[in-house]
Design an enzyme around this catalytic site. Structure first.
Site, PDB file in Angstrom:
ATOM      1  N   ALA A  40       0.879  -0.961  -0.140  1.00  0.00           N
ATOM      2  CA  ALA A  40      -0.083   0.204  -0.037  1.00  0.00           C
ATOM      3  C   ALA A  40       0.833   1.276   0.152  1.00  0.00           C
ATOM      4  O   ALA A  40       2.057   1.195   0.568  1.00  0.00           O
ATOM      5  CB  ALA A  40      -0.999  -0.161   1.092  1.00  0.00           C
ATOM      6  N   MET A  41       0.344   2.457  -0.645  1.00  0.00           N
ATOM      7  CA  MET A  41       1.170   3.547  -0.476  1.00  0.00           C
ATOM      8  C   MET A  41       1.468   4.153   0.493  1.00  0.00           C
ATOM      9  O   MET A  41       2.736   4.898   0.633  1.00  0.00           O
ATOM     10  CB  MET A  41       0.240   4.623  -1.437  1.00  0.00           C
ATOM     11  CG  MET A  41      -0.966   5.205  -0.653  1.00  0.00           C
ATOM     12  SD  MET A  41      -1.771   6.412  -1.689  1.00  0.00           S
ATOM     13  CE  MET A  41      -2.988   5.416  -2.540  1.00  0.00           C
ATOM     14  N   ARG A  42       0.908   3.882   1.686  1.00  0.00           N
ATOM     15  CA  ARG A  42       1.488   4.458   3.118  1.00  0.00           C
ATOM     16  C   ARG A  42       2.695   3.588   3.375  1.00  0.00           C
ATOM     17  O   ARG A  42       3.383   4.202   4.528  1.00  0.00           O
ATOM     18  CB  ARG A  42       0.371   4.099   4.062  1.00  0.00           C
ATOM     19  CG  ARG A  42      -0.056   2.832   4.451  1.00  0.00           C
ATOM     20  CD  ARG A  42      -1.265   2.555   5.250  1.00  0.00           C
ATOM     21  NE  ARG A  42      -1.712   1.139   5.603  1.00  0.00           N
ATOM     22  CZ  ARG A  42      -2.735   0.559   5.018  1.00  0.00           C
ATOM     23  NH1 ARG A  42      -3.083   1.364   3.666  1.00  0.00           N
ATOM     24  NH2 ARG A  42      -2.949  -0.655   4.959  1.00  0.00           N
ATOM     25  N   TYR A  43       3.203   2.506   3.020  1.00  0.00           N
ATOM     26  CA  TYR A  43       4.264   1.803   3.168  1.00  0.00           C
ATOM     27  C   TYR A  43       5.423   2.022   2.234  1.00  0.00           C
ATOM     28  O   TYR A  43       6.660   1.948   2.856  1.00  0.00           O
ATOM     29  CB  TYR A  43       3.907   0.320   3.185  1.00  0.00           C
ATOM     30  CG  TYR A  43       3.040  -0.368   4.103  1.00  0.00           C
ATOM     31  CD1 TYR A  43       3.086  -0.049   5.469  1.00  0.00           C
ATOM     32  CD2 TYR A  43       1.722  -0.767   3.722  1.00  0.00           C
ATOM     33  CE1 TYR A  43       1.972  -0.307   6.521  1.00  0.00           C
ATOM     34  CE2 TYR A  43       0.726  -1.281   4.627  1.00  0.00           C
ATOM     35  CZ  TYR A  43       0.851  -1.154   5.821  1.00  0.00           C
ATOM     36  OH  TYR A  43       0.003  -1.322   6.813  1.00  0.00           O
ATOM     37  N   THR A  44       5.267   2.396   1.144  1.00  0.00           N
ATOM     38  CA  THR A  44       6.273   2.374   0.265  1.00  0.00           C
ATOM     39  C   THR A  44       6.629   3.972   0.215  1.00  0.00           C
ATOM     40  O   THR A  44       6.216   4.742   0.397  1.00  0.00           O
ATOM     41  CB  THR A  44       6.027   2.150  -1.317  1.00  0.00           C
ATOM     42  OG1 THR A  44       4.777   2.842  -1.677  1.00  0.00           O
ATOM     43  CG2 THR A  44       5.616   0.656  -1.289  1.00  0.00           C
TER      44      THR A  44
END
Length: 789
Positions: free
Chosen positions: A119-123
Site C-alpha cells: 500500500a502507498m502508506r508503506y512505500t
C-alpha cells in the site's frame, strides 16, 4: 423563477447524449489513454513526474512516502482517484515492465509473479535518474504550460525531453475508437538510429532497421515476426511473436528444460500454474514436474520430463498451450498535434527530431535573453568600476535610491537595468569588485550569446548538439539488448498427436464407468483381481496409447476419448477421467466400449438396442468424434426407455441378431432387417413385447456361435445357431429355457471364447466354454459371467 425558466435550454435527449459522449470521447483520446508522440507519456504519467519534480523528489533527494506524492498529484493535477495514480507510479517503477524506469520505489513494488505492490502508506518514492532527465530544463519554459483542472496551478502540456521515451519504454492503452500498443526498444539502438537519421536525412527504413533491429523487451525472450520487419515499421502496425528462452540440462539422471526468460507482460506464476495443470490433467505424458527456482539473479523455471520426447518437441507443445509464447500486436497510435495518428519508425524519428529542434531553439532563446540581460549589467558594472569615485560621490549625494538611478542614467548614460544593478550593490561590494572577473564573465556571456544565436539560426549546429547529446545519453543509459530478434516465424501445424508416447497399455472399462489403464504385462493379473458384486467389465485388453476409445451409454450417447490423455495406474471413475470435464450424467451407465479403428471405421456399423425393443444401426464414422471429448447422441430414446446393448458390426457381418426379453423370449432375425438411420433417429421395433416386458440382452450371432444362457441357479444352456428359430424382425420371441428360470447372463460364444466369472470379493476367474459347462451349478450361481474374447 421567471429568470431561471428563461435560462433553460430545450434540447432533444439524443442530441445531449451525442454531444456529451463526443466531448468525453475526445477527452479520453487526447488527455487520458494515448501517449504524446513527443515525450511518450500519457497525461497521468506526465503529471506524476512533474508533481514529484515540484516536490523536490530528485534522484539524489531522500525518498518520501508514496502517499504524500499521490496526494500532491491528485490535489494539484490529476483529480481521478488515488488508486489510478498509485497504480501508475508502481508500473513506472517496475523493471520488468520498462526498459528504463522513470520512478524509483523504496519498498515492495510488486513482482513478475503478479504480486501486488505494498500500500502507498508503506512505500516511498522519488524520481529515477532517467525520469529526472525527462524533466531537464523544465524551468526554462521550453514547452507550453496549461492551467490545471481548477486553474489554481499550471502544468506542462509535454515534457521537454530529448530522449525518445515513446519507443524506449513503449506503452499501451484503449481510448474511444482507438487503441495503442507500442513495443519497448533498446535505448542505444534508438539513439544510434536518430544520429544516423540526422547524418542521412534521406536514408530509407531498411538502413535504419540495420541499427534498430526490432523490439527489445525488458524480460528478454525470442522475437519472431509474421511479416517483413520493414512492413511493420513502415505502417506502425503488425504482429510479433515472443517465445520464452530455454536451455536443456541433465541433473541426477533427470532430463530438464530450464526456462530463463519469459515473454513480455506475462506473469511467471501463471505460467508455472499452466504447466502444473497440464501435468495434473495428463495433457502431455512426457511432462513430469515443474519447479520455480527463480531468485534475484533471474528467471529459472525447471521442467522435468521423460526422454521419449525431445526438449524442442516439449517446448513446441508448451508454446501452444501456455503463455511461454504470446503475440504482441504492435499498434503505434499516438497523439500528434492533438490528433490520434499511427506512426511508423521513420515518421516518429522525423517528428521527434523536429520537436528536439524546437526545444533547442526555445532553450537557446531562453539562454540568449538571460545572457543579454546579464551582459548589459556586466558592461554597466565595468563602466562603473572605471569611474568608481564619481559613482560613489553621486550615490552619497542622492536623496534616495530612485534619485541615484535617475542621476546615473542622466549623467553617465547608464541603462535602467545597469543603474538598478549598481545602486543595489553595497558600497563595499562596488569598491571591491575585481574588474578582471567582470571582463572574464563578459567574454563568457558573449560566447554564450554567440552559441545561442548560432543554434537559433543554423539547423546544422542544432544537429551537432543533438548528436552530442545522444552520445552522452547512450553512455549514461545504454543497456545490452535483452530480446533476441530471430526473424520470420515458420508457421507449423502442431497437433497433439505429435506428442504422444507410442507404447502398449492395458485397459479395463466397466459397466459402471470404472476406467483402469496400466502396464500391458499386468493385464491377466488385473483381470483376476477385478472385484465387484454389482459391476462388470465391458472392455479389456492391450491397446496402443495413441488409440482412441469410444463408449456407448445407457442414455443413447457416445463419447470418444484419446487414451493418451487419461491417467495411468489408478482405477478412475469416468467423470474423474478428465479433470474438470464430467462426461457421464448421473445414473448413466456404459453398455459398450471399444477402440476406434480409423482404417475400418468406414465399413463399420453401430447396432443399438433399447429395453423397449427399439433397434437401429448407425454408421460408426458419423458418430465418432476424435476432435473433441464431447457426449453426443447416437440414438434418441423415448421417455423411460434406455439403451441395453450396443455392438459394432462390419457391413455384412454378423448375419443374425438375437434379443432376449425379461420373460425369457428369444427373438432372432437377420441384421440386415435393421435400418441404417441417422444418429438422432429412434429406430424401429425389433421384438414384440408384452406389457411390462423389457429387453434384457442383445447380441450378434455368427454361424459357428453358440448362444450361452446362464440362469440364476447356475444352470448353463448352450444353443447352436441352427436351434434358434430365425424369424423376421418384430416377431414374438421363442421360449428356449423353462419359464421358472431367470437368465442372469447371456452372450454368444464359441469353443475358443473365454468367459470371465466374477466371484464377488474373491476375485475373478477365466474359463473356456467347455470348462464352464463342467462346473457345478452351485459354483456358477455364485458368479456374474460374461464373454471375454
Amino acid at each position: 423563477m421567471e429568470k431561471n425558466k428563461q435560462a433553460l435550454l430545450l434540447q432533444a435527449i439524443e442530441d445531449v447524449f451525442a454531444f456529451s459522449f463526443s466531448k468525453y470521447a475526445k477527452y479520453i483520446i487526447q488527455d487520458r489513454a494515448l501517449p504524446d508522440l513527443r515525450d511518450g507519456l500519457k497525461p497521468v504519467q506526465r503529471r506524476i513526474l512533474y508533481g514529484m519534480y515540484q516536490m523536490g523528489l530528485k534522484p539524489t533527494s531522500p525518498y518520501k512516502k508514496s502517499a504524500r506524492a499521490v496526494g500532491e498529484i491528485m490535489g494539484k493535477y490529476h483529480p481521478h482517484g488515488d488508486a489510478s495514480i498509485y497504480d501508475a507510479i508502481v508500473r513506472m517503477s517496475q523493471a520488468w515492465k520498462n526498459n528504463l524506469t522513470t520512478i524509483s520505489i523504496h519498498g515492495n513494488n510488486g513482482s513478475i509473479d503478479g504480486d501486488n505492490a505494498a500500500a502507498m502508506r508503506y512505500t516511498e518514492a522519488r524520481l529515477s535518474p532517467y525520469g529526472f532527465e525527462l524533466l531537464k530544463d523544465i524551468e526554462k519554459q521550453l514547452v507550453p504550460f496549461v492551467n490545471n483542472f481548477d486553474d489554481s496551478e499550471v502544468e506542462p502540456s509535454v515534457l521537454p525531453t530529448l530522449l525518445p521515451n515513446l519507443f524506449i519504454n513503449g506503452t499501451s492503452g484503449i481510448a474511444a475508437g482507438y487503441a495503442t500498443n507500442i513495443a519497448p526498444h533498446n535505448v542505444g539502438e534508438l539513439l544510434d538510429g536518430l544520429s544516423y537519421r540526422i547524418e542521412n536525412p534521406d536514408c530509407d527504413l531498411k538502413a535504419i532497421l540495420k541499427i534498430v533491429k526490432g523490439p527489445d523487451f525488458p524480460t528478454g525472450g525470442l522475437v519472431y515476426f509474421e511479416q517483413e520487419l520493414a512492413n511493420i515499421y513502415q505502417t506502425g502496425k503488425g504482429k510479433f511473436v515472443i517465445q520464452a528462452k530455454y536451455e536443456t540440462n541433465t541433473a541426477f539422471g533427470q532430463n530438464q528444460i530450464v526456462i530463463t526468460e519469459i515473454p513480455y507482460e506475462t506473469v511467471k506464476a501463471n505460467i508455472v500454474k499452466q504447466i502444473e495443470e497440464l501435468i495434473s490433467d495428463n495433457k502431455l505424458s512426457a511432462l513430469e514436474s515443474v519447479i520455480d527456482s527463480s531468485d534475484r539473479s533471474g528467471i529459472r523455471i525447471i521442467i522435468n520430463h521423460k526422454d521419449f520426447l525431445s526438449a524442442d518437441k516439449i517446448m513446441a507443445f508448451l508454446f501452444k498451450h501456455t503463455q511461454l509464447q504470446v503475440n504482441f500486436n504492435l499498434n503505434n497510435t499516438v497523439i500528434a498535434n492533438r490528433c490520434p495518428v499511427r506512426v511508423g519508425l521513420l515518421a516518429y524519428f522525423d517528428q521527434f527530431l523536429a520537436f528536439a529542434h524546437e526545444l533547442i531553439i526555445n532553450s537557446a532563446k531562453y539562454d540568449l535573453a538571460l545572457a543579454n540581460k546579464r551582459l548589459e549589467i556586466i558592461k554597466g558594472l565595468i563602466k562603473a568600476v572605471s569611474m568608481i569615485d564619481e559613482i560613489i560621490r553621486l550615490i552619497r549625494r542622492a536623496t534616495d535610491k530612485q534619485d541615484a538611478k535617475t542621476k546615473l542614467i542622466d549623467k553617465y548614460a547608464f541603462t535602467l537595468n545597469q543603474a538598478e544593478a549598481i545602486v543595489s550593490l553595497r558600497l563595499y561590494q562596488l569598491t571591491n569588485t575585481d574588474i578582471k572577473v567582470l571582463f572574464a564573465e563578459q567574454k563568457e556571456l558573449e560566447q554564450t550569446i554567440q552559441t545561442a544565436e548560432r543554434l537559433i539560426a543554423k539547423p546544422q549546429a542544432r544537429n551537432q548538439l543533438l548528436q552530442a547529446q545522444f552520445f552522452q545519453y547512450k553512455k549514461q543509459f545504454n543497456q545490452p539488448r535483452r530480446a533476441q530478434i530471430v526473424g520470420l516465424i515458420e508457421k507449423q501445424k502442431v497437433q497433439d498427436s505429435d506428442f504422444i508416447e507410442h507404447k502398449e497399455v492395458g485397459l479395463l472399462i466397466s459397466h459402471d464407468g470404472i476406467y483402469f489403464k496400466f502396464e500391458p504385462e499386468q493385464l491377466a493379473k488385473h483381470l483376476v483381481e477385478f472385484k465387484s458384486e454389482q459391476d462388470q467389465l465391458i472392455f479389456g485388453g492391450v491397446v496402443q496409447n495413441s488409440d482412441y476409445f469410444f463408449m456407448v451409454t445407457s442414455l443413447g450417447n457416445i463419447i470418444t476419448v484419446p487414451i493418451y490423455k487419461t491417467l495411468s495406474n489408478t482405477k478412475t471413475k469416468m467423470n474423474e477421467l478428465l479433470a474438470k470435464k464430467p462426461i457421464l450424467m448421473e445414473d448413466e451407465k456404459l453398455v459398450l466400449a471399444g477402440i476406434v479403428n480409423p482404417d475400418k471405421m468406414e465399413q463399420q456399423l453401430l447396432v443399438l438396442t433399447s429395453q423397449c425393443g427399439m433397434v437401429k444401426r448407425v454408421e460408426l464414422s458419423k458418430v465418432i468424434n476424435t476432435k473433441q471429448i464431447k457426449s453426443s447422441c447416437c440414438m434418441a430414446l423415448r421417455e423411460r426407455d434406455k439403451l441395453v446393448n450396443a455392438f459394432v458390426q462390419t457391413k455384412g457381418e454378423p448375419k443374425l441378431v438375437c434379443l432376449v426379453s425379461s420373460s425369457n423370449s428369444f427373438a432372432t432375425f437377420l441384421a440386415e432387417e435393421i435400418p441404417i438411420i441417422s444418429n438422432k433417429g429412434i429406430g424401429v421395433k425389433g421384438i414384440k413385447l408384452k406389457a411390462e416386458e423389457k429387453v434384457r440382452f442383445a447380441m450378434p450371432l455368427q454361424d459357428n456361435d453358440a448362444l450361452v444362457v446362464i440362469n440364476s441357479d447356475g444352470g448353463v444352456y448352450n444353443f447352436e445357431v441352427v436351434e434358434l428359430a430365425v424369424a423376421s424382425r418384430m416377431s414374438v420371441g421363442k421360449k428356449l429355457i423353462p419359464k421358472t428360470k431367470t437368465p442372469v447372463s447371456c452372450f454368444a460364444a464359441n469353443k475358443h471364447s473365454e468367459i470371465i466369472g466374477h466371484r464377488g470379493k474373491n476375485g475373478s476367474d477365466l474359463f473356456t466354454l467347455n470348462e464352464l459347462n463342467r462346473l457345478p451349478k452351485s459354483t456358477v450361481s455364485q458368479m456374474r459371467l460374461f464373454k471375454w474374447s
